[in-house]
Write a protein that holds these residues in place. Structure first.
Motif, PDB file in Angstrom:
ATOM      1  N   ASP A 212     -29.514 -57.894   1.755  1.00 16.03           N
ATOM      2  CA  ASP A 212     -28.545 -56.802   1.901  1.00 16.03           C
ATOM      3  C   ASP A 212     -29.034 -55.521   1.231  1.00 16.03           C
ATOM      4  N   LEU A 213     -29.790 -55.658   0.120  1.00 15.80           N
ATOM      5  CA  LEU A 213     -30.347 -54.480  -0.562  1.00 15.80           C
ATOM      6  C   LEU A 213     -31.306 -53.738   0.362  1.00 15.80           C
ATOM      7  N   PHE A 214     -32.116 -54.486   1.105  1.00 17.88           N
ATOM      8  CA  PHE A 214     -33.073 -53.875   2.026  1.00 17.88           C
ATOM      9  C   PHE A 214     -32.343 -53.224   3.203  1.00 17.88           C
ATOM     10  N   ILE A 215     -31.335 -53.904   3.726  1.00 17.38           N
ATOM     11  CA  ILE A 215     -30.568 -53.345   4.843  1.00 17.38           C
ATOM     12  C   ILE A 215     -29.916 -52.028   4.420  1.00 17.38           C
ATOM     13  N   THR A 216     -29.328 -52.006   3.235  1.00 16.16           N
ATOM     14  CA  THR A 216     -28.717 -50.777   2.710  1.00 16.16           C
ATOM     15  C   THR A 216     -29.764 -49.687   2.538  1.00 16.16           C
ATOM     16  N   TYR A 217     -30.947 -50.047   2.022  1.00 18.06           N
ATOM     17  CA  TYR A 217     -32.045 -49.093   1.855  1.00 18.06           C
ATOM     18  C   TYR A 217     -32.398 -48.455   3.201  1.00 18.06           C
ATOM     19  N   LEU A 218     -32.582 -49.281   4.235  1.00 20.19           N
ATOM     20  CA  LEU A 218     -32.945 -48.730   5.550  1.00 20.19           C
ATOM     21  C   LEU A 218     -31.828 -47.864   6.112  1.00 20.19           C
ATOM     22  N   ARG A 219     -30.591 -48.291   5.955  1.00 18.85           N
ATOM     23  CA  ARG A 219     -29.469 -47.491   6.467  1.00 18.85           C
ATOM     24  C   ARG A 219     -29.417 -46.123   5.792  1.00 18.85           C
ATOM     25  N   ASN A 220     -29.744 -46.081   4.509  1.00 15.37           N
ATOM     26  CA  ASN A 220     -29.669 -44.822   3.752  1.00 15.37           C
ATOM     27  C   ASN A 220     -30.903 -43.940   3.911  1.00 15.37           C
ATOM     28  N   ASN A 221     -32.031 -44.499   4.325  1.00 14.89           N
ATOM     29  CA  ASN A 221     -33.278 -43.738   4.313  1.00 14.89           C
ATOM     30  C   ASN A 221     -33.984 -43.585   5.656  1.00 14.89           C
TER      31      ASN A 221
ATOM     32  N   VAL B  87     -41.881 -59.516   2.654  1.00 15.79           N
ATOM     33  CA  VAL B  87     -43.220 -59.172   3.124  1.00 15.79           C
ATOM     34  C   VAL B  87     -43.288 -59.325   4.642  1.00 15.79           C
ATOM     35  N   TRP B  88     -44.149 -58.515   5.233  1.00 14.97           N
ATOM     36  CA  TRP B  88     -44.423 -58.556   6.665  1.00 14.97           C
ATOM     37  C   TRP B  88     -45.918 -58.686   6.854  1.00 14.97           C
ATOM     38  N   GLY B  89     -46.330 -59.599   7.717  1.00 14.25           N
ATOM     39  CA  GLY B  89     -47.731 -59.667   8.103  1.00 14.25           C
ATOM     40  C   GLY B  89     -48.117 -58.396   8.838  1.00 14.25           C
ATOM     41  N   ARG B  90     -49.380 -58.036   8.748  1.00 18.16           N
ATOM     42  CA  ARG B  90     -49.851 -56.791   9.355  1.00 18.16           C
ATOM     43  C   ARG B  90     -49.548 -56.729  10.855  1.00 18.16           C
ATOM     44  N   ASN B  91     -49.848 -57.794  11.569  1.00 19.29           N
ATOM     45  CA  ASN B  91     -49.606 -57.782  13.021  1.00 19.29           C
ATOM     46  C   ASN B  91     -48.128 -57.622  13.337  1.00 19.29           C
ATOM     47  N   ASP B  92     -47.268 -58.306  12.580  1.00 20.06           N
ATOM     48  CA  ASP B  92     -45.824 -58.175  12.800  1.00 20.06           C
ATOM     49  C   ASP B  92     -45.356 -56.752  12.531  1.00 20.06           C
ATOM     50  N   PHE B  93     -45.794 -56.168  11.412  1.00 20.21           N
ATOM     51  CA  PHE B  93     -45.311 -54.834  11.068  1.00 20.21           C
ATOM     52  C   PHE B  93     -45.833 -53.784  12.036  1.00 20.21           C
ATOM     53  N   GLU B  94     -47.096 -53.896  12.409  1.00 20.32           N
ATOM     54  CA  GLU B  94     -47.641 -52.928  13.367  1.00 20.32           C
ATOM     55  C   GLU B  94     -46.966 -53.073  14.727  1.00 20.32           C
ATOM     56  N   GLY B  95     -46.597 -54.299  15.091  1.00 20.77           N
ATOM     57  CA  GLY B  95     -45.826 -54.512  16.318  1.00 20.77           C
ATOM     58  C   GLY B  95     -44.458 -53.855  16.238  1.00 20.77           C
ATOM     59  N   LEU B  96     -43.820 -53.951  15.064  1.00 21.45           N
ATOM     60  CA  LEU B  96     -42.526 -53.290  14.866  1.00 21.45           C
ATOM     61  C   LEU B  96     -42.660 -51.777  14.994  1.00 21.45           C
ATOM     62  N   ARG B  97     -43.752 -51.226  14.474  1.00 23.46           N
ATOM     63  CA  ARG B  97     -43.952 -49.777  14.568  1.00 23.46           C
ATOM     64  C   ARG B  97     -44.113 -49.336  16.021  1.00 23.46           C
ATOM     65  N   GLU B  98     -44.769 -50.149  16.842  1.00 16.91           N
ATOM     66  CA  GLU B  98     -44.913 -49.819  18.261  1.00 16.91           C
ATOM     67  C   GLU B  98     -43.578 -49.952  18.988  1.00 16.91           C
ATOM     68  N   GLU B  99     -42.816 -50.941  18.589  1.00 16.90           N
ATOM     69  CA  GLU B  99     -41.533 -51.249  19.231  1.00 16.90           C
ATOM     70  C   GLU B  99     -40.419 -50.279  18.825  1.00 16.90           C
TER      71      GLU B  99
ATOM     72  N   PRO C 234     -39.848 -46.598  17.411  1.00 17.82           N
ATOM     73  CA  PRO C 234     -40.388 -45.280  17.036  1.00 17.82           C
ATOM     74  C   PRO C 234     -39.801 -44.732  15.728  1.00 17.82           C
ATOM     75  N   GLY C 235     -38.547 -45.010  15.436  1.00 17.06           N
ATOM     76  CA  GLY C 235     -37.928 -44.537  14.199  1.00 17.06           C
ATOM     77  C   GLY C 235     -38.589 -45.130  12.966  1.00 17.06           C
ATOM     78  N   LEU C 236     -39.107 -46.341  13.088  1.00 19.48           N
ATOM     79  CA  LEU C 236     -39.817 -46.968  11.966  1.00 19.48           C
ATOM     80  C   LEU C 236     -41.151 -46.268  11.731  1.00 19.48           C
ATOM     81  N   THR C 237     -41.824 -45.886  12.808  1.00 21.29           N
ATOM     82  CA  THR C 237     -43.083 -45.142  12.671  1.00 21.29           C
ATOM     83  C   THR C 237     -42.840 -43.796  11.997  1.00 21.29           C
ATOM     84  N   LYS C 238     -41.795 -43.103  12.413  1.00 14.30           N
ATOM     85  CA  LYS C 238     -41.463 -41.808  11.807  1.00 14.30           C
ATOM     86  C   LYS C 238     -41.148 -41.980  10.321  1.00 14.30           C
ATOM     87  N   PHE C 239     -40.374 -42.996   9.987  1.00 12.88           N
ATOM     88  CA  PHE C 239     -40.028 -43.271   8.598  1.00 12.88           C
ATOM     89  C   PHE C 239     -41.290 -43.586   7.785  1.00 12.88           C
ATOM     90  N   ALA C 240     -42.193 -44.406   8.334  1.00 15.28           N
ATOM     91  CA  ALA C 240     -43.444 -44.748   7.646  1.00 15.28           C
ATOM     92  C   ALA C 240     -44.285 -43.495   7.394  1.00 15.28           C
TER      93      ALA C 240
END
Length: 193
Positions: free
Chosen positions: A3-12, A106-118, A120-126
């Motif tokens: 829930d701490l992470f979900i709140t972090y993403l919602r706020n940031n 933690v996220w494996g590199r392939n999973d996280f890079e897949g999320l960034r492709e999937e 766009p808001g995550l890529t902008k945030f990163a």
């Protein structure tokens, strides 16, 4: 704790609830004991983490020198990885270890890079996080090159008030690039004032 992470993403980050659920679904909880390594020098960084609770440090050794130089402390609500090793998939020159008991996602590199492709808001945030880290690193380098030991310590206390009680003095001294003896003298002088 998730829930701490979900709140972090919602706020940031500008992500929908569905996108947040997708990011969370590919995470793996991980616990580190005090002094346990998340990444060891010579390993390739194949994951990135988000600190839910606890404190980590990143340190490396200069060629021909004994001991390590602490480059960064990372506490709750911060991301952690060796960006160079992660991006280029080369052996890390750094250790990342827990100062205290730490809980992460933690996220494996392939999973996280897949999320960034999937997502766009995550890529902008990163990209925003990378920009902030570059700014912060440049400020730290400037302070390290031009500040007196007293100025470095005063800046550390001002910028990291919550870390002072959580860190051994030897680690603070290493981070500031000063001897433990000098740090002790500075602290003693400040108490006398």
């Amino acid at each position: 704790m998730i829930d701490l992470f979900i709140t972090y993403l919602r706020n940031n980050a500008s992500l929908t609830d569905g996108e947040i659920d997708r990011v969370v679904s590919l995470s793996t909880p991980r616990s580190l004991r005090r002094n346990e390594l998340l990444l060891q020098e010579g390993q390739i960084c194949r994951q990135k983490g988000f600190i839910l609770k606890g404190l980590l440090y990143t340190a490396g050794s200069a060629a021909g020198e004994d001991g390590e130089h602490i480059l960064q402390f990372s506490a709750e609500q911060n991301w952690i990885l060796d960006a160079e090793s992660y991006d280029q998939q080369i052996p890390s020159r750094f250790n990342i270890a827990a100062v205290e008991k730490t809980e992460l996602l933690v996220w494996g590199r392939n999973d996280f890079e897949g999320l960034r492709e999937e997502i766009p808001g995550l890529t902008k945030f990163a990209q925003q996080l990378i920009s902030r880290n570059i700014y912060s690193s440049r400020q730290r380098i400037l302070a390290a090159l031009s500040g007196t030991p007293e100025e470095k310590y005063t800046s550390f206390v001002r910028n990291n008030p919550g870390l002072l009680q959580r860190l051994p003095l030897r680690m603070i001294a290493s981070y500031l690039g000063i001897s433990l003896k000098t740090l002790t003298r500075i602290r003693h002088a400040q108490i006398q004032r």
